[in-house]
Design an enzyme around this catalytic site. Sequence first.
Site, PDB file in Angstrom:
ATOM      1  N   CYS A  25     -10.833   2.248   2.078  1.00 54.01           N
ATOM      2  CA  CYS A  25      -9.758   1.915   2.396  1.00 54.01           C
ATOM      3  C   CYS A  25      -9.211   3.421   2.777  1.00 54.01           C
ATOM      4  O   CYS A  25      -9.052   4.096   2.394  1.00 54.01           O
ATOM      5  CB  CYS A  25      -8.953   1.025   1.780  1.00 54.01           C
ATOM      6  N   CYS A  43      -4.358  -4.875   1.913  1.00 52.28           N
ATOM      7  CA  CYS A  43      -4.060  -4.802   2.811  1.00 52.28           C
ATOM      8  C   CYS A  43      -4.924  -5.627   4.012  1.00 52.28           C
ATOM      9  O   CYS A  43      -5.963  -5.857   3.841  1.00 52.28           O
ATOM     10  CB  CYS A  43      -3.735  -3.718   3.387  1.00 52.28           C
ATOM     11  N   CYS A  75      -0.106   4.121   1.337  1.00 48.86           N
ATOM     12  CA  CYS A  75      -0.305   5.523   1.569  1.00 48.86           C
ATOM     13  C   CYS A  75       0.476   4.603   3.266  1.00 48.86           C
ATOM     14  O   CYS A  75      -0.148   5.000   3.986  1.00 48.86           O
ATOM     15  CB  CYS A  75      -1.438   5.161   1.919  1.00 48.86           C
ATOM     16  N   CYS A  95       0.694  -1.585  -0.093  1.00 48.19           N
ATOM     17  CA  CYS A  95      -0.060   0.213  -0.451  1.00 48.19           C
ATOM     18  C   CYS A  95       0.803   1.677  -0.057  1.00 48.19           C
ATOM     19  O   CYS A  95       2.037   1.720   0.763  1.00 48.19           O
ATOM     20  CB  CYS A  95      -0.828   0.032   1.343  1.00 48.19           C
ATOM     21  N   CYS A 147      -1.408  -4.307  -0.205  1.00 46.09           N
ATOM     22  CA  CYS A 147      -2.863  -4.867  -0.881  1.00 46.09           C
ATOM     23  C   CYS A 147      -3.516  -6.146  -2.202  1.00 46.09           C
ATOM     24  O   CYS A 147      -2.688  -6.752  -2.508  1.00 46.09           O
ATOM     25  CB  CYS A 147      -2.677  -3.049  -2.217  1.00 46.09           C
TER      26      CYS A 147
END
Length: 92
Positions: free
Chosen positions: A83, A70, A53, A51, A68
């Site tokens: 998400c 996640c 982020c 991911c 991902c």
Amino acid sequence: MTLEETKEKVRSYAEKYAAKKGFHLNPNSEELDMVIEGLAKRREQYGVQYCPCRIILGDKTEDRKIICPCIYHEEEIQRDGSCHCELFFKGE
């Protein structure tokens, strides 16, 4: 493989996963493209699509949680409507 090709693979995967789970991808095309590009860059750099982020800690057990999709995404979608990365949104 070029970054554009990787992005297409990531987008295709995300579309199929979203359809299977009853989610929608981010309707904002600019935001969606940013997340897809982040996933693609991490896939090229690390061999898996972490991911974009979330922080990669360097601990394989912990980092596996942020591949991902996640382990947090379903709870976040249920609670927040999307998400954390805003890739997947609650279906209607």
